[in-house]
Design a protein around this motif. Structure first.
Motif, PDB file in Angstrom:
ATOM      1  N   ASP A 220       0.854  -1.191   0.000  1.00 34.32           N
ATOM      2  CA  ASP A 220       0.000   0.000   0.000  1.00 34.32           C
ATOM      3  C   ASP A 220       0.893   1.246   0.000  1.00 34.32           C
ATOM      4  O   ASP A 220       1.187   1.842   1.049  1.00 34.32           O
ATOM      5  CB  ASP A 220      -0.914  -0.017   1.234  1.00 34.32           C
ATOM      6  CG  ASP A 220      -2.050   0.992   1.121  1.00 34.32           C
ATOM      7  OD1 ASP A 220      -1.930   1.919   0.295  1.00 34.32           O
ATOM      8  OD2 ASP A 220      -3.044   0.841   1.853  1.00 34.32           O
ATOM      9  N   GLU A 221       1.334   1.662  -1.180  1.00 33.62           N
ATOM     10  CA  GLU A 221       2.255   2.783  -1.289  1.00 33.62           C
ATOM     11  C   GLU A 221       1.576   4.107  -0.939  1.00 33.62           C
ATOM     12  O   GLU A 221       2.214   5.019  -0.391  1.00 33.62           O
ATOM     13  CB  GLU A 221       2.843   2.842  -2.695  1.00 33.62           C
ATOM     14  CG  GLU A 221       3.732   1.649  -3.014  1.00 33.62           C
ATOM     15  CD  GLU A 221       4.302   1.711  -4.419  1.00 33.62           C
ATOM     16  OE1 GLU A 221       4.006   2.696  -5.133  1.00 33.62           O
ATOM     17  OE2 GLU A 221       5.047   0.785  -4.800  1.00 33.62           O
ATOM     18  N   ALA A 222       0.297   4.219  -1.247  1.00 28.75           N
ATOM     19  CA  ALA A 222      -0.418   5.460  -0.924  1.00 28.75           C
ATOM     20  C   ALA A 222      -0.491   5.662   0.582  1.00 28.75           C
ATOM     21  O   ALA A 222      -0.248   6.772   1.096  1.00 28.75           O
ATOM     22  CB  ALA A 222      -1.818   5.416  -1.531  1.00 28.75           C
ATOM     23  N   ALA A 223      -0.801   4.598   1.317  1.00 23.43           N
ATOM     24  CA  ALA A 223      -0.857   4.699   2.770  1.00 23.43           C
ATOM     25  C   ALA A 223       0.520   4.980   3.359  1.00 23.43           C
ATOM     26  O   ALA A 223       0.651   5.745   4.331  1.00 23.43           O
ATOM     27  CB  ALA A 223      -1.441   3.420   3.362  1.00 23.43           C
ATOM     28  N   GLU A 227       1.463   8.128   5.747  1.00 19.42           N
ATOM     29  CA  GLU A 227       2.015   7.936   7.079  1.00 19.42           C
ATOM     30  C   GLU A 227       3.374   8.616   7.240  1.00 19.42           C
ATOM     31  O   GLU A 227       3.695   9.165   8.294  1.00 19.42           O
ATOM     32  CB  GLU A 227       2.152   6.433   7.376  1.00 19.42           C
ATOM     33  CG  GLU A 227       0.840   5.718   7.584  1.00 19.42           C
ATOM     34  CD  GLU A 227       0.217   6.053   8.934  1.00 19.42           C
ATOM     35  OE1 GLU A 227       0.957   6.501   9.843  1.00 19.42           O
ATOM     36  OE2 GLU A 227      -1.000   5.898   9.086  1.00 19.42           O
ATOM     37  N   LEU A 228       4.180   8.560   6.167  1.00 20.34           N
ATOM     38  CA  LEU A 228       5.535   9.101   6.252  1.00 20.34           C
ATOM     39  C   LEU A 228       5.591  10.587   5.916  1.00 20.34           C
ATOM     40  O   LEU A 228       6.611  11.250   6.182  1.00 20.34           O
ATOM     41  CB  LEU A 228       6.467   8.318   5.306  1.00 20.34           C
ATOM     42  CG  LEU A 228       6.676   6.837   5.661  1.00 20.34           C
ATOM     43  CD1 LEU A 228       7.319   6.096   4.503  1.00 20.34           C
ATOM     44  CD2 LEU A 228       7.551   6.725   6.901  1.00 20.34           C
ATOM     45  N   GLY A 229       4.521  11.098   5.289  1.00 24.98           N
ATOM     46  CA  GLY A 229       4.498  12.503   4.922  1.00 24.98           C
ATOM     47  C   GLY A 229       5.480  12.850   3.820  1.00 24.98           C
ATOM     48  O   GLY A 229       6.069  13.939   3.827  1.00 24.98           O
ATOM     49  N   VAL A 230       5.662  11.945   2.863  1.00 26.73           N
ATOM     50  CA  VAL A 230       6.577  12.190   1.744  1.00 26.73           C
ATOM     51  C   VAL A 230       5.853  11.910   0.440  1.00 26.73           C
ATOM     52  O   VAL A 230       4.754  11.335   0.421  1.00 26.73           O
ATOM     53  CB  VAL A 230       7.840  11.300   1.843  1.00 26.73           C
ATOM     54  CG1 VAL A 230       8.638  11.620   3.091  1.00 26.73           C
ATOM     55  CG2 VAL A 230       7.470   9.823   1.825  1.00 26.73           C
ATOM     56  N   THR A 233       6.461   9.231  -5.071  1.00 24.49           N
ATOM     57  CA  THR A 233       7.610   8.835  -5.903  1.00 24.49           C
ATOM     58  C   THR A 233       8.770   8.373  -5.030  1.00 24.49           C
ATOM     59  O   THR A 233       9.441   7.371  -5.332  1.00 24.49           O
ATOM     60  CB  THR A 233       8.059  10.006  -6.793  1.00 24.49           C
ATOM     61  OG1 THR A 233       6.957  10.452  -7.564  1.00 24.49           O
ATOM     62  CG2 THR A 233       9.190   9.578  -7.710  1.00 24.49           C
ATOM     63  N   HIS A 234       9.009   9.102  -3.925  1.00 27.75           N
ATOM     64  CA  HIS A 234      10.088   8.716  -3.018  1.00 27.75           C
ATOM     65  C   HIS A 234       9.766   7.397  -2.323  1.00 27.75           C
ATOM     66  O   HIS A 234      10.658   6.554  -2.116  1.00 27.75           O
ATOM     67  CB  HIS A 234      10.310   9.821  -1.981  1.00 27.75           C
ATOM     68  CG  HIS A 234      10.792  11.102  -2.581  1.00 27.75           C
ATOM     69  ND1 HIS A 234      10.471  12.338  -2.067  1.00 27.75           N
ATOM     70  CD2 HIS A 234      11.543  11.340  -3.682  1.00 27.75           C
ATOM     71  CE1 HIS A 234      11.022  13.283  -2.798  1.00 27.75           C
ATOM     72  NE2 HIS A 234      11.683  12.695  -3.799  1.00 27.75           N
ATOM     73  N   VAL A 235       8.496   7.215  -1.964  1.00 27.79           N
ATOM     74  CA  VAL A 235       8.093   5.953  -1.343  1.00 27.79           C
ATOM     75  C   VAL A 235       8.315   4.793  -2.309  1.00 27.79           C
ATOM     76  O   VAL A 235       8.812   3.725  -1.933  1.00 27.79           O
ATOM     77  CB  VAL A 235       6.615   6.015  -0.896  1.00 27.79           C
ATOM     78  CG1 VAL A 235       6.120   4.630  -0.489  1.00 27.79           C
ATOM     79  CG2 VAL A 235       6.453   6.983   0.256  1.00 27.79           C
ATOM     80  N   ARG A 236       7.958   5.014  -3.565  1.00 34.42           N
ATOM     81  CA  ARG A 236       8.113   3.956  -4.570  1.00 34.42           C
ATOM     82  C   ARG A 236       9.585   3.579  -4.735  1.00 34.42           C
ATOM     83  O   ARG A 236       9.935   2.393  -4.857  1.00 34.42           O
ATOM     84  CB  ARG A 236       7.519   4.437  -5.894  1.00 34.42           C
ATOM     85  CG  ARG A 236       7.325   3.319  -6.915  1.00 34.42           C
ATOM     86  CD  ARG A 236       6.571   3.809  -8.141  1.00 34.42           C
ATOM     87  NE  ARG A 236       5.230   4.267  -7.775  1.00 34.42           N
ATOM     88  CZ  ARG A 236       4.826   5.525  -7.865  1.00 34.42           C
ATOM     89  NH1 ARG A 236       5.641   6.469  -8.289  1.00 34.42           N
ATOM     90  NH2 ARG A 236       3.589   5.863  -7.507  1.00 34.42           N
TER      91      ARG A 236
END
Length: 464
Positions: A220-223, A227-230, A233-236
């Motif tokens: 769940d990249e959106a979540a 949660e991380l506030g970033v 694209t950076h999460v991916r």
């Protein structure tokens, strides 16, 4: 300036083209030999392939070739045939049949650590690795604090402070095999992540592993971004970095490709004894065309090219006769020594080394090593590589590892339905039979048999 003359005596082997060709023929498997002969037949018109075996001629060729056997056996291991250098090391895999490296990754890691770690540190590392499965994860006991319970157990057994024992585990965890002795997947991935270059991407990946492992497992990249506030694209990118890590500290061995195998030798039981014969489909026979040899023997004039082809043909026929004779005699010894395995199965396989076979056929170990490499034997029990008939003797026992693995399987197959046997219990049962092996060795054999640990078997029984 003084000048002087010194005489040095050097012992060396003259590697003639004939010897090189004979060694090549020894090492070739059936497919390689067929290709080699096809190329030689196309290049040398004086050679022709035989359709019917001439046993008398073959026996004569083998007797004549046997005169050169001593020269072969003085040769070094054939690094020069594969483009290697004469460093004293060998690239011949079968040369290590009698003393091969362990297939247990934990043993290999201990051997590696022994080069730099102190003995007391090695003892603690061995204790941790003895409690790891073949993937590299700790097999933790049941309880509210399994890792702390394991630490307390180790401190009592080794008479070392728990803090010191945990420090050794951290060195394993962040050592040459990142993630080794990890308590769970998160700890394993975190240790591997620490080997990546430092930067914002690694920091973000660490936060995901420590605080949001459930969201990572759910993809769940959106979540995660929320949660991380970033930015997503950076999460991916951070997730991609994590997914590039290994799921286990120890990489799984590469799977061997299935393929059709045509045996080089066939063994069968008849008349109360075992008999062995070469498979004619994989032992092509060539001969010198009789009319060509007669014509050249009585010819006058300059026929240097044709005579060179005649010499090449004679070397090839002689080398093939020697190869076939060596393969047959080696297989006869193997079948004779391992008749218990052929009749009763893996538990009856006897310890057998290259040296023992070499002494039986009066050749050098390197010759036996070359002839068994890549050759297959067909028996009523199945078709398998000749190397399988070699077995390393366990220290202090008249039995080999293959037989012990079969015993482990028999004990697990016969274990009580509602009380599966733990690895240390199996080791104890084997010790009563005079076979003393470590618990981790039982775990290694169990994993080779694709049998889960005791807790996995208990869960499978509960679900059933």
């Amino acid at each position: 300036m003084k000048t002087s003359i010194r005489t040095n005596l050097v012992q060396a082997v003259n590697l003639t083209p004939q010897l090189l060709q004979q060694i090549r023929l020894l090492q070739l498997n059936a497919q390689q030999l067929e290709l080699e002969l096809q190329q030689t037949l196309a290049r040398n018109p004086l050679l022709e392939q035989e359709e019917v075996a001439d046993e008398a001629e073959d026996a004569g060729g083998a007797d004549e070739a046997a005169l050169e056997m001593a020269a072969w056996d003085e040769l070094p291991d054939p690094a020069f045939l594969s483009g290697g250098h004469a460093t004293g090391e060998t690239d011949d895999a079968t040369a290590r049949i009698a003393d091969e490296g362990s297939s247990d990754p934990r043993v290999r890691l201990l051997d590696q650590l022994a080069l730099t770690w102190r003995p007391c540190e090695l003892a603690m590392a061995a204790w941790w690795l003895d409690r790891c499965d073949d993937r590299g994860y700790l097999e933790l006991p049941d309880g509210e604090s399994p890792l702390q319970d394991l630490l307390a157990q180790g401190a009592a057994e080794l008479s070392r402070p728990a803090r010191e024992l945990e420090l050794v585990r951290q060195r394993l965890l962040h050592g040459d095999w990142p993630g080794m002795a990890a308590a769970d997947v998160g700890e394993c991935l975190h240790a591997q992540l620490m080997t990546q270059p430092d930067g914002p991407l690694r920091t973000l990946a660490q936060r995901i592993l420590v605080h949001h492992l459930a969201l990572l497992a759910a993809h769940d990249e959106a979540a995660l971004a929320a949660e991380l506030g970033v930015d997503a694209t950076h999460v991916r990118a951070a997730v991609a970095l994590i997914l590039a890590l290994r799921a286990h500290p120890v990489e799984a061995p590469a799977q061997e490709r299935d393929g059709h195998i045509v045996p080089d030798v066939v063994a069968w039981h008849a008349g109360g004894s075992w008999r062995v014969a070469l498979n004619s489909r994989t032992t092509p026979r060539v001969r010198i065309a009789p009319h060509c040899e007669r014509a050249l023997s009585g010819a006058s004039g300059d026929h240097a090219v044709l005579k060179g082809m005649l010499d090449e043909a004679r070397w090839l026929v002689r080398g093939l006769a020697m190869r076939n004779d060596t393969l047959l005699r080696t297989t006869q010894v193997l079948v004779e020594r391992q008749r218990g395995f052929l009749e009763r199965g893996d538990e009856a396989i006897a310890p057998l080394t290259l040296r023992e076979v070499a002494e039986a056929i009066e050749m050098h170990e390197s010759t036996v090593s070359r002839i068994v490499n890549g050759k297959y034997l067909q028996t009523p029990r199945g078709t398998f590589e000749l190397k399988r008939l070699f077995a390393v003797r366990l220290e202090g026992a008249e039995i080999g590892g293959v037989a012990v693995r079969a015993m482990v399987k028999r004990l697990i197959d016969a274990e009580p339905v509602h009380a599966p046997l733990a690895d240390d219990v199996i080791a104890g049962l084997l010790a009563r039979q005079g076979i003393r092996i470590a618990r981790r060795t039982v775990a290694k054999y169990r994993d080779q048999l694709s049998i889960g640990p005791v807790r996995a078997r208990q869960r499978a029984l509960a679900r059933a």
